[in-house]
Design a protein around this motif. Structure first.
Motif, mmCIF file in Angstrom:
data_model
loop_
_atom_site.group_PDB
_atom_site.id
_atom_site.type_symbol
_atom_site.label_atom_id
_atom_site.label_comp_id
_atom_site.label_asym_id
_atom_site.label_seq_id
_atom_site.Cartn_x
_atom_site.Cartn_y
_atom_site.Cartn_z
ATOM 1 N N ASN A 29 0.850 -1.346 -0.049
ATOM 2 C CA ASN A 29 -0.033 -0.076 -0.088
ATOM 3 C C ASN A 29 0.896 1.222 -0.076
ATOM 4 O OD1 ASN A 29 -2.251 -1.583 0.074
ATOM 5 N ND2 ASN A 29 -2.584 -1.544 2.443
ATOM 6 N N LEU A 30 1.979 1.080 1.007
ATOM 7 C CA LEU A 30 2.841 2.534 0.816
ATOM 8 C C LEU A 30 3.355 2.694 -0.439
ATOM 9 C CD1 LEU A 30 4.092 4.346 2.707
ATOM 10 C CD2 LEU A 30 6.000 2.814 3.345
ATOM 11 N N VAL A 31 3.847 1.651 -1.214
ATOM 12 C CA VAL A 31 4.631 1.814 -2.535
ATOM 13 C C VAL A 31 3.602 2.259 -3.536
ATOM 14 C CG1 VAL A 31 5.599 0.737 -4.635
ATOM 15 C CG2 VAL A 31 6.282 0.546 -2.206
ATOM 16 N N ILE A 32 2.409 1.821 -3.565
ATOM 17 C CA ILE A 32 1.282 2.109 -4.583
ATOM 18 C C ILE A 32 0.961 3.806 -4.422
ATOM 19 C CG2 ILE A 32 -1.041 1.891 -5.395
ATOM 20 C CD1 ILE A 32 -0.759 -1.115 -4.929
ATOM 21 N N ALA A 33 0.632 4.087 -3.177
ATOM 22 C CA ALA A 33 0.224 5.347 -2.976
ATOM 23 C C ALA A 33 1.240 6.367 -3.036
ATOM 24 C CB ALA A 33 -0.132 5.466 -1.262
ATOM 25 N N MET A 74 -1.534 13.296 -14.040
ATOM 26 C CA MET A 74 -2.407 12.443 -13.427
ATOM 27 C C MET A 74 -2.719 11.220 -14.311
ATOM 28 S SD MET A 74 -6.427 13.714 -12.652
ATOM 29 C CE MET A 74 -5.710 15.103 -12.587
ATOM 30 N N ALA A 75 -2.936 11.455 -15.509
ATOM 31 C CA ALA A 75 -3.082 10.157 -16.220
ATOM 32 C C ALA A 75 -2.094 9.033 -16.329
ATOM 33 C CB ALA A 75 -3.167 10.547 -17.909
ATOM 34 N N LEU A 76 -0.992 9.431 -16.211
ATOM 35 C CA LEU A 76 0.367 8.391 -16.050
ATOM 36 C C LEU A 76 0.270 7.799 -14.758
ATOM 37 C CD1 LEU A 76 2.769 7.241 -17.306
ATOM 38 C CD2 LEU A 76 4.288 9.282 -16.440
ATOM 39 N N ALA A 77 0.083 8.519 -13.758
ATOM 40 C CA ALA A 77 -0.169 8.169 -12.146
ATOM 41 C C ALA A 77 -1.214 7.258 -12.147
ATOM 42 C CB ALA A 77 -0.129 9.362 -11.255
ATOM 43 N N ALA A 78 -2.355 7.349 -12.762
ATOM 44 C CA ALA A 78 -3.474 6.556 -12.673
ATOM 45 C C ALA A 78 -3.200 5.041 -13.363
ATOM 46 C CB ALA A 78 -4.838 7.312 -13.344
ATOM 47 N N ILE A 79 -2.569 5.201 -14.459
ATOM 48 C CA ILE A 79 -2.284 3.994 -15.209
ATOM 49 C C ILE A 79 -1.280 3.262 -14.414
ATOM 50 C CG2 ILE A 79 -1.235 3.219 -17.190
ATOM 51 C CD1 ILE A 79 -2.390 5.528 -18.524
ATOM 52 N N ILE A 80 -0.081 3.810 -14.074
ATOM 53 C CA ILE A 80 0.969 3.159 -13.264
ATOM 54 C C ILE A 80 0.209 2.479 -11.769
ATOM 55 C CG2 ILE A 80 3.182 3.364 -11.978
ATOM 56 C CD1 ILE A 80 4.014 4.878 -14.054
ATOM 57 N N GLY A 81 -0.728 3.357 -11.350
ATOM 58 C CA GLY A 81 -1.344 2.791 -9.981
ATOM 59 C C GLY A 81 -1.924 1.575 -10.274
ATOM 60 N N VAL A 82 -2.801 1.310 -11.309
ATOM 61 C CA VAL A 82 -3.382 0.371 -11.497
ATOM 62 C C VAL A 82 -2.456 -0.970 -12.003
ATOM 63 C CG1 VAL A 82 -5.189 -0.758 -13.215
ATOM 64 C CG2 VAL A 82 -5.483 1.768 -12.243
ATOM 65 N N LEU A 83 -1.664 -0.656 -12.771
ATOM 66 C CA LEU A 83 -0.430 -1.771 -12.865
ATOM 67 C C LEU A 83 0.087 -2.305 -11.614
ATOM 68 C CD1 LEU A 83 1.224 -0.092 -16.307
ATOM 69 C CD2 LEU A 83 -0.484 -2.058 -16.217
ATOM 70 N N LEU A 84 0.593 -1.109 -10.924
ATOM 71 C CA LEU A 84 1.112 -1.542 -9.606
ATOM 72 C C LEU A 84 0.196 -2.578 -8.887
ATOM 73 C CD1 LEU A 84 3.358 1.546 -8.617
ATOM 74 C CD2 LEU A 84 4.097 -0.579 -9.177
ATOM 75 N N ASN A 85 -1.062 -2.177 -8.573
ATOM 76 C CA ASN A 85 -1.805 -2.857 -7.810
ATOM 77 C C ASN A 85 -2.028 -4.394 -8.521
ATOM 78 O OD1 ASN A 85 -4.059 -3.257 -6.088
ATOM 79 N ND2 ASN A 85 -5.541 -3.572 -7.807
ATOM 80 N N PHE A 86 -1.780 -4.645 -9.698
ATOM 81 C CA PHE A 86 -2.053 -6.029 -10.429
ATOM 82 C C PHE A 86 -0.635 -6.626 -10.220
ATOM 83 C CE2 PHE A 86 -5.446 -4.510 -12.586
ATOM 84 C CZ PHE A 86 -6.326 -5.767 -12.435
ATOM 85 N N ILE A 87 0.724 -5.947 -10.178
ATOM 86 C CA ILE A 87 1.757 -6.785 -10.309
ATOM 87 C C ILE A 87 2.472 -6.988 -8.891
ATOM 88 C CG2 ILE A 87 4.260 -6.109 -10.762
ATOM 89 C CD1 ILE A 87 3.185 -4.284 -13.295
ATOM 90 N N LEU A 88 2.390 -5.982 -7.985
ATOM 91 C CA LEU A 88 2.887 -6.031 -6.804
ATOM 92 C C LEU A 88 2.251 -7.433 -6.105
ATOM 93 C CD1 LEU A 88 3.561 -2.483 -5.114
ATOM 94 C CD2 LEU A 88 4.911 -4.009 -6.275
ATOM 95 N N GLY A 121 0.814 -9.777 -3.078
ATOM 96 C CA GLY A 121 -0.222 -9.366 -2.018
ATOM 97 C C GLY A 121 -1.643 -9.266 -2.870
ATOM 98 N N LYS A 122 -2.533 -8.763 -1.754
ATOM 99 C CA LYS A 122 -3.802 -8.651 -2.185
ATOM 100 C C LYS A 122 -4.239 -7.115 -1.612
ATOM 101 C CE LYS A 122 -8.538 -10.499 -2.003
ATOM 102 N NZ LYS A 122 -9.428 -11.621 -1.650
ATOM 103 N N ALA A 123 -5.083 -6.478 -2.776
ATOM 104 C CA ALA A 123 -5.435 -5.005 -2.421
ATOM 105 C C ALA A 123 -6.555 -5.015 -0.943
ATOM 106 C CB ALA A 123 -6.110 -4.396 -3.546
ATOM 107 N N GLN A 124 -6.673 -4.296 -0.395
ATOM 108 C CA GLN A 124 -7.656 -4.317 0.646
ATOM 109 C C GLN A 124 -9.043 -3.863 0.148
ATOM 110 O OE1 GLN A 124 -4.869 -2.050 3.837
ATOM 111 N NE2 GLN A 124 -6.875 -2.261 4.547
ATOM 112 N N PRO A 125 -10.107 -4.537 0.326
ATOM 113 C CA PRO A 125 -11.241 -4.318 -0.216
ATOM 114 C C PRO A 125 -11.947 -3.218 0.095
ATOM 115 C CG PRO A 125 -11.931 -5.643 1.775
ATOM 116 C CD PRO A 125 -10.240 -5.527 1.625
#
Length: 446
Positions: free
Chosen positions: A381-385, A409-423, A425-429
């Motif tokens: 979570n710390l890395v993604i944010a 903002m567009a680049l940040a949003a895209i990379i955020g989605v990618l990090l959520n899939f790549i890293l 662990g599981k995202a908190q619901p």
């Protein structure tokens, strides 16, 4: 089903309809005209398209959702970028059309497959930091408008008078938001604009500051057709990848914002709008509103929290009132005198309300992290944010060619989605969505 004074399909009397509709129109007015003022679009068109988009939304949702659609703040920076790097405001309209089409595609997928997949794609740890980027990324714009005066050949100089007027405007907005109750507390932006305008008039009279010029108001006609921007007529319809990448990724945020508003609105009126009329219909209504708006020169649309606040305070949920507000907005957009008056609002007044508004946007992202109990002891979570915040606020840019790039903002949003899939662990619901599902199950058992 609810302790409503007027429920969703209840029709008010003639007098009630007028006063209650005007109340809703004034609640959204300040924010709706602020977006085009900051992006170089027409305030009259923004007002007109907010009414049209709201009526479209009501039709698509079968008059089951009492929501008002106004100008979206999420697209301020992308519109500014698209206008600057393309062929002016027309380029931003092409990007907005694409946004409307994406909404339609997402609503179709939700209709066919359900909505759970989109919550996995857009968890709070991705969406909340991007929302914070929207507000914090615009901080410089708000402060600059409050401090600097343009003189001579577009030379900008620090102005103490500007800063004082900006602070007065900000103070009035804060007082309205925190120390007043009832409907007044739902309109801090509008009342802040009015208060700052009055302060500017006093400053002009006492200190001869020349903040307001009424010449255009005197020259304006009482009835004036808004300045439409029609593709193929007022600008060349030319789609570029850079243009799309500047605008389309922002739907990551606006769709999440839409879902959040539907959940909150559902709790207010004691309905489950995710189920009936369905998230697919409300998203489609939002997307069609944005598409039609962009076809005539208006900014992208979103459901407005200000109007949800009015519903909470008045307990009047009637879609007739929301529709009435839309009609008044359309009629008002053809008032040449009023639109010219809007054009005289001094820059520091706009800057003053922007400080509060952009700060609230950033804080709402922080609030989402808190409400969903995001654990920052979790390195994932710390890395993604962290990455989203720095890339977005820092204005990072990935340029593939001279004309093809993704930034901010567009680049940040895209990379955020990618990090959520790549890293790992599981995202908190999304706890808000979990609670909604629990309520749905309880209701079905009952």
């Amino acid at each position: 089903m609810s302790n409503a004074v007027l429920d969703i399909n209840d029709k008010p009397s003639g007098g009630q309809l007028v006063t209650l509709s005007l109340q809703h129109m004034f609640a959204m007015f300040g924010s709706t005209i602020l977006v085009p003022t900051l992006t170089g679009l027409s305030p009259a068109i923004a007002l007109l398209t907010s009414g049209i988009a709201t009526i479209i939304f009501l039709l698509v949702t079968r008059f089951k959702v009492p929501a008002y659609l106004g100008s979206s703040f999420a697209f301020i920076a992308p519109i500014q970028v698209a206008s600057a790097t393309g062929d002016g405001p027309g380029s931003a309209m092409i990007g907005a059309m694409a946004v409307g089409l994406v909404y339609g595609i997402v609503s179709l997928l939700i209709w066919k497959t359900g909505y759970k997949w989109i919550m996995k794609l857009l968890p709070p740890i991705v969406v909340a930091p991007v929302i914070m980027v929207i507000g914090l990324g615009l901080a410089g714009t708000a402060v600059h408008m409050t401090m600097y005066e343009t003189v001579g050949d577009n030379k900008e100089v620090y102005s103490a008078a500007y800063f004082v007027i900006g602070l007065i405007t900000l103070a009035i907005s804060i007082l309205c938001n925190n120390f007043f109750k009832g409907v007044i507390s739902t309109m801090p932006i509008l009342i802040g604009l009015i208060g700052g305008y009055i302060a500017s008039l006093i400053s002009d009279a006492v200190f001869n500051t020349h903040l307001i010029n009424f010449s255009k108001v005197v020259e304006a006609k009482w009835f004036k057709t808004p300045d439409f921007l029609i593709p193929g007529v007022d600008y060349e319809f030319h789609v570029t990848s850079t243009l799309l990448l500047a605008m389309v990724p922002i739907v990551i945020v606006t769709i999440s914002e839409h879902i959040g508003h539907q959940l909150v609105l559902g709790k207010v009126v004691h309905r489950n709008f995710i189920k009936d009329p369905g998230l697919n219909r409300s998203l489609l209504g939002d997307g069609l509103g944005t598409l039609i708006s962009s076809l005539i020169g208006g900014p992208p649309k979103t459901t407005y929290g200000e109007n949800i606040g009015v519903l909470v305070l008045t307990r009047i949920f009637s879609v007739w009132v929301i529709g009435g507000a839309a009609v008044f907005a359309i009629l008002l957009s053809f008032s040449g005198k009023l639109m010219a008056l809007v054009g005289t609002i001094p820059t520091p007044v706009l800057g003053g309300v922007s400080i509060l508004l952009f700060g609230i946007i950033a804080s709402s992202g922080l609030r989402m992290l808190v409400e969903n109990k995001i654990d920052f002891d979790d390195k994932r979570n710390l890395v993604i944010a962290s990455v989203i915040l720095i890339l977005g606020i820092g204005g990072a840019k990935l340029a593939f060619t001279k004309t093809f790039s993704i930034e901010g903002m567009a680049l940040a949003a895209i990379i955020g989605v990618l990090l959520n899939f790549i890293l790992p662990g599981k995202a908190q619901p999304d706890l808000e969505m979990e609670r909604e599902e629990m309520e749905m199950k309880e209701n079905s058992i009952e």
